[in-house]
Design a protein around this motif. Structure first.
Motif, PDB file in Angstrom:
ATOM      1  N   ASP A   9      -1.236  -5.377  -4.755  1.00 12.28           N
ATOM      2  CA  ASP A   9      -0.667  -5.161  -3.420  1.00 12.28           C
ATOM      3  C   ASP A   9       0.796  -5.597  -3.347  1.00 12.28           C
ATOM      4  O   ASP A   9       1.488  -5.305  -2.384  1.00 12.28           O
ATOM      5  N   ILE A  10       1.241  -6.350  -4.372  1.00 14.66           N
ATOM      6  CA  ILE A  10       2.583  -6.923  -4.338  1.00 14.66           C
ATOM      7  C   ILE A  10       3.510  -6.076  -5.203  1.00 14.66           C
ATOM      8  O   ILE A  10       3.133  -5.679  -6.308  1.00 14.66           O
ATOM      9  N   GLN A  11       4.716  -5.818  -4.724  1.00 15.80           N
ATOM     10  CA  GLN A  11       5.649  -5.032  -5.546  1.00 15.80           C
ATOM     11  C   GLN A  11       6.053  -5.829  -6.793  1.00 15.80           C
ATOM     12  O   GLN A  11       6.270  -7.043  -6.747  1.00 15.80           O
ATOM     13  N   ASN A  73      10.843   0.453  -7.383  1.00 14.43           N
ATOM     14  CA  ASN A  73      10.540  -0.399  -6.226  1.00 14.43           C
ATOM     15  C   ASN A  73      11.396   0.015  -5.045  1.00 14.43           C
ATOM     16  O   ASN A  73      12.415   0.696  -5.215  1.00 14.43           O
ATOM     17  N   ILE A  74      10.963  -0.391  -3.864  1.00 16.61           N
ATOM     18  CA  ILE A  74      11.620   0.089  -2.646  1.00 16.61           C
ATOM     19  C   ILE A  74      11.642  -1.012  -1.585  1.00 16.61           C
ATOM     20  O   ILE A  74      10.707  -1.827  -1.514  1.00 16.61           O
ATOM     21  N   ALA A  75      12.716  -1.045  -0.818  1.00 16.00           N
ATOM     22  CA  ALA A  75      12.844  -2.046   0.243  1.00 16.00           C
ATOM     23  C   ALA A  75      13.723  -1.476   1.352  1.00 16.00           C
ATOM     24  O   ALA A  75      14.401  -0.470   1.154  1.00 16.00           O
ATOM     25  N   PHE A  76      13.706  -2.135   2.508  1.00 13.92           N
ATOM     26  CA  PHE A  76      14.347  -1.571   3.699  1.00 13.92           C
ATOM     27  C   PHE A  76      15.222  -2.589   4.414  1.00 13.92           C
ATOM     28  O   PHE A  76      14.875  -3.765   4.503  1.00 13.92           O
ATOM     29  N   THR A  77      16.331  -2.092   4.970  1.00 11.36           N
ATOM     30  CA  THR A  77      17.095  -2.933   5.889  1.00 11.36           C
ATOM     31  C   THR A  77      16.429  -2.858   7.263  1.00 11.36           C
ATOM     32  O   THR A  77      15.560  -2.014   7.515  1.00 11.36           O
ATOM     33  N   TYR A  78      16.909  -3.696   8.174  1.00 13.81           N
ATOM     34  CA  TYR A  78      16.378  -3.666   9.531  1.00 13.81           C
ATOM     35  C   TYR A  78      16.647  -2.314  10.187  1.00 13.81           C
ATOM     36  O   TYR A  78      15.745  -1.714  10.773  1.00 13.81           O
ATOM     37  N   VAL A  79      17.888  -1.822  10.031  1.00 14.87           N
ATOM     38  CA  VAL A  79      18.186  -0.514  10.629  1.00 14.87           C
ATOM     39  C   VAL A  79      17.355   0.582   9.972  1.00 14.87           C
ATOM     40  O   VAL A  79      17.013   1.574  10.617  1.00 14.87           O
ATOM     41  N   ASN A 261       2.151 -10.349   1.763  1.00 13.22           N
ATOM     42  CA  ASN A 261       2.509  -9.919   0.396  1.00 13.22           C
ATOM     43  C   ASN A 261       3.861  -9.213   0.314  1.00 13.22           C
ATOM     44  O   ASN A 261       4.208  -8.636  -0.711  1.00 13.22           O
ATOM     45  N   GLY A 262       4.614  -9.284   1.393  1.00  7.21           N
ATOM     46  CA  GLY A 262       5.997  -8.790   1.351  1.00  7.21           C
ATOM     47  C   GLY A 262       6.939  -9.976   1.297  1.00  7.21           C
ATOM     48  O   GLY A 262       6.510 -11.132   1.368  1.00  7.21           O
ATOM     49  N   SER A 491       4.648  -4.995   1.110  1.00  7.60           N
ATOM     50  CA  SER A 491       3.525  -4.843   0.176  1.00  7.60           C
ATOM     51  C   SER A 491       3.176  -3.366   0.062  1.00  7.60           C
ATOM     52  O   SER A 491       3.675  -2.534   0.829  1.00  7.60           O
ATOM     53  N   ILE A 492       2.276  -3.040  -0.868  1.00  9.99           N
ATOM     54  CA  ILE A 492       1.830  -1.651  -1.000  1.00  9.99           C
ATOM     55  C   ILE A 492       1.098  -1.226   0.275  1.00  9.99           C
ATOM     56  O   ILE A 492       1.297  -0.122   0.788  1.00  9.99           O
ATOM     57  N   THR A 493       0.272  -2.124   0.799  1.00 15.47           N
ATOM     58  CA  THR A 493      -0.430  -1.827   2.054  1.00 15.47           C
ATOM     59  C   THR A 493       0.570  -1.491   3.153  1.00 15.47           C
ATOM     60  O   THR A 493       0.421  -0.496   3.871  1.00 15.47           O
TER      61      THR A 493
END
Ligand code: HEM
Lengths: 506, 213
Positions: A9-11, A73-79, A261-262, A491-493
């Motif tokens: 579940d964890i990147q 892998n992937i991640a996001f800013t607030y905007v 898990n994030g 997380s993946i979830t």
């Protein structure tokens, strides 16, 4: 106590420093979401290929999970999360630092002068929504995975745009990705070096739930009163788990499924002024009572050639001894010699100066200043300030006398609370030093030294020896920020929930 | 209004305590002053200028004039007063993990005190009972308490050095000078403006400074 993490579940980038698994090449991509619906579909397509933290098949292990040739892998800013239309009730649960993003935190981070946002790579003039990373075993695998991502971007039908504007090796300023790579020696062998010549990537915190803790925790966990090391609480690095304060990180957005898990990631492109560094070292070593390598080691806390900790090898003679012992010992012994140390025998900084990069950034038990049992635990002031480091060098040094080439480090830090962990270290311990009783003296390598009023540091010597300490004066700015932002690594979830538009904090 | 002036942060916290248990607190205070080792952690936390705990009995609040209405208090109160460098938000972790049992000992009998760990309830308890500083003057805004201690030490050492070594031969003078530098090697930190304590207080300060010209 043992704890099992749900590694599927964890990147993967949270748990693994890919460089240590022989992924020598990387590309970092930044995207903008133009349309919530199509953007979520894109996230869904990427999620199918996101690399998790599951242990890879080693000989003797369950052979079900093969090590991939490339990771994603992937991640996001607030905007970015806003553009993906997360509900307001979820968005408002994020911490202020993350909401603001890195550029607006410049006054805290010391990103001024050449490090100020107006001097960053062009890409940061746009609103970045998504970060993606590809780490690969070789260039072919890297390009193959990159092309796959580009296809997904095209398939999004304008839902997302791959942003351009990275500076490159040949004077470009509009590249669609940030390239990074381990450095190679003359014979083409990969090395653990960065552009100033230091050996990097040795120590990373060890926390509960990781595998093989007993062998790895020495010098990397938290220092205990009896001199042993224990893994840090999982919640220092992963949301939804108990942290060192015996509570769930308060930086968690709701619902729990979104947070658990994030974690948060700090991405920083750090340019290294190689020419200035080399001149500075040459100049300073003229008056230094020891070799040039010894001076370099005092600045970093480790020797450049093999990473020997300065606290264990404080001068040229003891370094020669250390090297002999290092040669003679086996693999496990070598690891131990590199990581298993503290500053208890060096309370005054005569071996490893207070201002050394390593000591400033992870003082281990030394903020007790040798006062017996001053605090509840020796790491009281440190255990809440640890970060996981990821990332690789970028670019190459074509002319070691110049600063203006394309060379530096893509620095990524992972932590549960950016303000308490990364920002605190950057502000209070790198650009300020009251906790070290060194006033405003900045750390040499990373400090945002001011060309008009250059700073100094004191390299301490043995008290009572009658010897004067060594003053390192006129410190130029050696490292400059070229861009970056704060990201949430779900997380993946959570990725699946975001992609499906089903995040519901009710 | 700000709890911050220069590098210093002023903290006033006033918390209710059952009047019939105040004697235990007074006992702890006494014990702590007599047994300095209990305050070792507090002293090693060099960012703290000082910290003071005082019990104000139910009828002990100042009554300045007969025209001042008398309050009818159900509780005695504990006043905690401290100045330190950095802010409560930045350093609450350091305090809590360095001296949790000390904090618990002092606040233990206070009404609804949650204990110092876990941290968020403790943080909220202090914030809730904190009286923000309306006026705060700092004569040396660039000095942290460590800077003051170092400056005093350097001044004294220089005066002694002058008295002892000024007439020595160049060789002996140099030797004494090196010894002086060695003695003072932990006291040479630069003194420059404070790192930004919080972006909001930074904005407040900038706006205030604009009104000064
Ligand atoms: C160009 C910039 C940088 C360079 C050249 C650099 C170099 C190094 C080197 C050579 C080491 C020793 C190797 C090791 O222990 O793994 C190290 C360790 C470390 N660095 Fe950096 N670093 C840079 C930026 C940063 C930044 C921005 C941070 C965080 C704010 C940071 C945090 C750390 C930490 C936490 C350690 C491990 C300390 C320990 O656990 O003892 N570094 N760095």
């Amino acid at each position: 106590m043992t704890k099992d993490l749900d590694l599927t579940d964890i990147q993967g980038n949270i748990i693994k420093a890919y460089g240590a698994y022989n992924y020598q090449k990387a590309r970092y991509l930044f995207l903008r979401v133009n349309n919530g619906d199509k953007g979520r579909k894109f996230v869904g397509a990427i999620t199918a290929k996101v690399t998790t933290a599951i242990s890879w098949n080693k000989s003797g292990n369950d052979p079900t999970v093969e090590k991939p040739t490339a990771t994603t892998n992937i991640a996001f800013t607030y905007v970015g999360l806003k553009a993906l239309e997360l509900p307001t009730a979820s968005l408002r649960g994020f911490p202020e630092d993350f909401m603001m993003g890195m550029a607006k935190r410049k006054d805290i981070l010391g990103d001024d002068g050449p490090s100020a946002p107006e001097n960053w790579d062009n890409i940061w003039k746009e609103r970045v929504h998504i970060w993606m990373s590809i780490n690969a075993l070789n260039t072919e695998a890297l390009i193959e995975r990159y092309n796959w991502v580009v296809q997904q971007v095209e398939a999004s039908g304008g839902g997302v745009t791959l942003l351009t504007g990275h500076r490159g090796d040949n004077g470009e300023d509009d590249l669609p990705y940030q390239e990074a790579s381990v450095l190679y020696d003359e014979s083409g062998e990969s090395t653990p070096k960065e552009h100033f010549g230091f050996t990097d990537g040795i120590g990373d915190p060890v926390f509960e739930g990781q595998t093989n803790i007993a062998a790895r925790v020495l010098g990397r966990g938290k220092l205990m009163r009896d001199g042993s090391w224990a893994p840090l609480a999982t919640g220092e690095f992963l949301l939804g788990h108990v942290d060192e304060a015996m509570e769930y990180p308060k930086t968690s957005p709701s619902p729990t499924l979104l947070a658990r898990n994030g974690t948060y990631m700090v991405y920083r492109k750090l340019h290294e002024n190689v020419g200035t560094f080399n001149r500075f070292l040459d100049e300073q070593s003229k008056s230094f009572p020891g070799s040039k390598e010894m001076l370099a080691a005092k600045l970093a806390g480790r020797w450049r050639d093999n990473g020997a900790p300065v606290v264990k090898a404080p001068d040229d003679a003891s370094k020669a001894e250390w090297d002999k012992a290092f040669e003679a010992t086996d693999f496990a012994g070598k690891k131990r010699m590199l990581t298993d140390f503290n500053y208890n025998d060096d309370i005054h900084g005569a071996k490893c100066p207070y201002s050394a990069h390593l000591r400033r950034i992870n003082p281990r038990g030394s903020l007790e200043y040798g006062v017996t049992d001053a605090y509840e635990t020796p790491g009281a002031l440190v255990n809440r300030r640890r970060i996981l480091r990821r990332g690789l060098p970028y670019g190459s040094v074509k002319d070691a006398t110049r600063d203006d080439g394309n060379h530096g480090i893509i620095f990524m830090a992972l932590n549960a609370d950016i303000q308490r962990q990364f920002e605190f270290v950057q502000q209070q311990w790198i650009n300020y030093a009251n906790d070290f009783k060194e006033g405003n003296d900045k750390e040499v390598l990373l400090g945002n030294h001011d060309a008009q009023h250059p700073g100094k540091v004191v390299l301490q010597v043995e008290p009572g020896s009658g010897k004067p300490p060594h003053f390192v004066n006129n410190i130029p700015r050696l490292v400059e920020t070229r861009g970056g932002d704060y990201f949430f690594v779900p997380s993946i979830t959570a990725l699946k929930l975001i992609a499906a538009g089903m995040v519901d904090p009710t | 209004m700000s709890n911050i002036a220069g590098k210093a942060y002023a903290m006033n916290v006033i918390t209710p305590i059952r009047w019939y248990t105040t004697w235990t607190n007074k006992l702890f205070f006494k014990a702590a002053t007599l047994l300095p080792s209990t305050l070792k952690g507090l002293q090693t936390l060099s960012l703290i200028h000082y910290a003071r705990w005082v019990i104000i009995p139910r009828n002990g609040f100042p009554h300045l004039d007969s025209s001042q209405p008398k309050e009818d208090l159900h509780y005695a109160y504990m006043l905690f007063f401290s100045n330190f460098n950095g802010s409560w938000d930045q350093y609450v972790d350091s305090f809590t993990f360095a001296i949790p049992s000390g904090l618990d000992l002092f606040w233990k009998w206070n009404v609804r005190y949650p204990k110092s760990v876990p941290l968020t309830p403790f943080h909220n308890y202090i914030r809730h009972n904190q009286i923000d500083t309306a006026h705060y003057y700092n004569a040396y805004p660039m000095a942290a308490s460590n800077d003051v201690k170092s400056a005093q030490k350097i001044k004294k050492a220089l005066i002694n050095f002058n008295a002892k070594s000024s007439d020595k031969s160049p060789e002996d003078f140099l030797q004494d000078y090196y010894q002086l530098l060695n003695d003072l090697q932990h006291h040479f930190g630069d003194m420059k403006p404070t790192p930004i304590v919080s972006l909001s207080s930074y904005e407040v300060k900038k706006r205030y400074e604009q009104t000064q010209f």
